[in-house]
Design an enzyme around this catalytic site. Structure first.
Site, PDB file in Angstrom:
ATOM      1  N   GLY A 273      -9.484  -3.936  -6.513  1.00 54.38           N
ATOM      2  CA  GLY A 273      -8.602  -3.324  -6.087  1.00 54.38           C
ATOM      3  C   GLY A 273      -7.408  -2.696  -7.274  1.00 54.38           C
ATOM      4  N   THR A 275      -6.570   0.389  -7.467  1.00 53.30           N
ATOM      5  CA  THR A 275      -6.183   1.182  -6.739  1.00 53.30           C
ATOM      6  C   THR A 275      -5.456   1.027  -6.405  1.00 53.30           C
ATOM      7  OG1 THR A 275      -8.301   2.782  -6.145  1.00 53.30           O
ATOM      8  CG2 THR A 275      -6.069   3.672  -4.931  1.00 53.30           C
ATOM      9  N   LYS A 291      -6.533   9.501 -12.304  1.00 51.35           N
ATOM     10  CA  LYS A 291      -7.669   9.348 -12.254  1.00 51.35           C
ATOM     11  C   LYS A 291      -8.874  10.602 -12.331  1.00 51.35           C
ATOM     12  CE  LYS A 291     -11.129   6.292  -9.671  1.00 51.35           C
ATOM     13  NZ  LYS A 291     -10.818   5.105  -9.157  1.00 51.35           N
ATOM     14  N   ASP A 303      -8.921   7.997  -4.425  1.00 57.85           N
ATOM     15  CA  ASP A 303      -7.875   7.493  -4.714  1.00 57.85           C
ATOM     16  C   ASP A 303      -6.541   8.226  -5.359  1.00 57.85           C
ATOM     17  OD1 ASP A 303      -9.608   5.661  -4.138  1.00 57.85           O
ATOM     18  OD2 ASP A 303     -10.595   5.372  -6.490  1.00 57.85           O
ATOM     19  N   GLU A 359      -5.984   5.298 -13.597  1.00 55.56           N
ATOM     20  CA  GLU A 359      -7.137   4.326 -13.427  1.00 55.56           C
ATOM     21  C   GLU A 359      -8.302   4.797 -13.941  1.00 55.56           C
ATOM     22  OE1 GLU A 359      -8.597   2.732  -8.952  1.00 55.56           O
ATOM     23  OE2 GLU A 359      -6.571   4.711  -9.027  1.00 55.56           O
ATOM     24  N   GLY A 360      -9.410   3.305 -14.164  1.00 60.66           N
ATOM     25  CA  GLY A 360     -10.589   3.912 -14.180  1.00 60.66           C
ATOM     26  C   GLY A 360     -11.392   4.224 -12.781  1.00 60.66           C
ATOM     27  N   ALA A 361     -12.284   4.346 -13.317  1.00 63.20           N
ATOM     28  CA  ALA A 361     -13.829   4.170 -12.484  1.00 63.20           C
ATOM     29  C   ALA A 361     -14.784   3.163 -12.612  1.00 63.20           C
ATOM     30  CB  ALA A 361     -14.642   5.504 -11.867  1.00 63.20           C
ATOM     31  N   GLY A 362     -14.358   1.776 -11.665  1.00 64.23           N
ATOM     32  CA  GLY A 362     -15.255   0.927 -12.122  1.00 64.23           C
ATOM     33  C   GLY A 362     -14.928  -0.071 -13.147  1.00 64.23           C
ATOM     34  N   LEU A 445      -3.073  -8.210   1.801  1.00 67.02           N
ATOM     35  CA  LEU A 445      -2.548  -7.945   2.281  1.00 67.02           C
ATOM     36  C   LEU A 445      -2.846  -7.504   4.055  1.00 67.02           C
ATOM     37  CD1 LEU A 445      -0.781  -5.270  -0.008  1.00 67.02           C
ATOM     38  CD2 LEU A 445       0.112  -7.893   0.058  1.00 67.02           C
TER      39      LEU A 445
END
Length: 475
Positions: A273, A275, A291, A303, A359-362, A445
């Site tokens: 979650g 993103t 990102k 993303d 935002e990172g990846a993984g 959600l």
């Protein structure tokens, strides 16, 4: 084994053999180390700086810095184990200190980030000086400095002239001009100065012996020794010239721009979650979004576009990725599959007028390139972390391990966001054992859209409140 590796091994061996006598024959090296330390003392370093020294030798520069900077977190390296042993034996530095055998031209990127990377009279042994400087610069924290003293173009000019008088080129490396050293390192501000030192010798034999005494008599790659008769004629010419030797020193400093105000969003797992959390934070703080490494665009929307839509960001608040890759794999694996070369040391933060959400990846240990994982990139970029964790069974182990890994690298944690159905017990466990603040709990959600993001954003603490507590463990 490649020629360059053979040469580096020879350098290590020669200096290793000279380690026990180095201090008694390296007066000029001590003087240069003092000069460099004085320059470093004027740099904008934080209290207790994280210092990496390349080619520490027996400790001249370390001692000079300790007198000027006081307590620090020292990482002292040398290509020669024997030199490192001498330094370990005689140095007593204020603060934490570790000694590592390492080839400074090809450093271990996982050691960073550092507030200061420094080197005195070692980088002239690099095969490609600018490439080595670039790798080291990738280990600087935002606002960090790199300071070096290395040999420049006019070094040994008298020795070269003595060879030229007999139609020969000197068995000495071709050192660069100061203005050419590290002139184009990205994201760094450079200052450069130079100085000539003239060292007298009794005669040519004394000069050659002085090099051997400190281990600096390493043959130039591709050069064979001269016949004794020819070498004697060169020595005679050198003596008639006065037996002086010029050392041309380049003193370079590079300063990395300070990090913008922001956070790095990472997770305890893939698909946790991140993103959505990044979109909520960007909306709550009216922040820019970036990102750096996007993978999996062949199967899912990117993303960057998703966050822009969810958070309602204007185009100028969204920064393009450093690399976009097709396969839904780690950046390292996706790049290999596509024949793309990734280098984490070349990933630089974009300019942002306000807060920045990255935002990172993984997760933290997802590989980025052949040498680095995501946690290495986080440390180099210098932003505090918002860790996204699931709320369900198993989260305590995953979350506490992630927090432990971050703190082991000295990476500050701004807080945790829990994703999934709220769990009071797991929240308490994370805050109690992780000594960290849970910033929010985001339930599953019914629809993930801009309206839902706007509603969640209203519950997020303001940016200044979050970062003000960064790095301070909760009781």
């Amino acid at each position: 084994m490649s020629e360059s590796k053979v040469h580096r091994r020879l350098v290590a061996q020669r200096f290793g053999h000279a380690a026990s006598r180095y201090g008694g024959h390296a007066g000029l090296q001590r003087e240069i180390a003092e000069h460099l330390a004085e320059r470093i003392a004027g740099l904008p370093l934080p209290p207790r700086p994280r210092i990496l020294e390349i080619g520490c030798g027996t400790g001249f520069l370390s001692e000079a810095l300790a007198r000027r900077l006081g307590t620090a977190r020292w990482t002292l390296t040398d290509i020669s184990p024997e030199m490192l042993d001498e330094a370990r034996r005689r140095l007593h530095l204020p603060g934490e200190c570790r000694f590592l055998v390492m080839d400074g031209e090809f450093p271990d990127l996982a050691l960073g980030p550092f507030d200061l990377i420094c080197s005195s009279m070692a980088m002239q042994w690099f095969g490609d000086l600018d490439a080595g400087l670039s790798r080291l610069a990738g280990m600087l924290a935002p606002g960090g400095c790199m300071a070096v003293a290395t040999l420049a173009a006019d070094t040994f000019v008298e020795w070269r002239d003595a060879h030229a008088a007999h139609g020969l080129s000197a068995a000495a490396p071709d050192y660069p001009r100061p203005e050419a050293i590290g002139a184009a390192l990205p994201g760094l501000r450079r200052t450069m100065a130079s100085q000539h030192y003239v060292q007298p010798h009794r005669d040519g034999i004394a000069f050659v012996r002085s090099l051997k005494a400190i281990g600096a008599d390493v043959p130039v790659r591709g050069r064979r020794p001269l016949p004794p008769a020819v070498f004697k004629r060169i020595l005679d010419t050198f003596d008639r010239q006065g037996a002086n030797v010029t050392y041309h020193l380049a003193y370079g400093t590079w300063t990395k721009a300070a990090a913008p105000r922001g956070v790095f969003v990472t997770g305890t797992d893939t698909g946790i979650g991140k993103t959505l959390v990044a979109a909520v934070l960007a909306r709550a703080w009216n922040a820019d979004y970036w990102k750096p490494l996007q993978t999996g665009v062949a199967a899912e929307p990117d993303d960057t576009g998703t966050v822009a839509a969810l958070a309602g960001l204007a185009p100028d608040r969204v920064h393009a990725p450093h690399a976009v890759l097709q396969a839904p794999l780690s950046p390292w694996a996706a790049a290999r599959e596509e024949g793309v070369s990734l280098d984490a040391s070349r990933i630089e933060l974009p300019a942002a007028s306000g807060p920045l959400v990255v935002e990172g990846a993984g997760g933290l240990l997802v590989p980025v390139d052949d040498r680095s994982t995501m946690i290495d990139l986080i440390g180099r970029l210098g932003l505090p972390v918002v860790l996204v964790a699931r709320s369900t069974l198993g989260t305590l182990n995953h979350t506490l391990l992630s927090l432990e890994a971050l703190r082991a690298r000295g990476i500050p944690v701004a807080g945790v966001v829990m994703s999934g159905e709220p769990s009071a017990g797991n929240r308490h466990g994370i805050e109690h054992f992780g000594k960290v603040r849970v910033l929010a709990e985001i339930p599953r959600l019914p629809a993930v859209d801009a309206q839902a993001v706007a509603q969640l954003a209203r519950a997020i603490p303001c940016f200044d409140e979050v970062v003000a507590g960064t790095g301070r463990d909760r009781p």
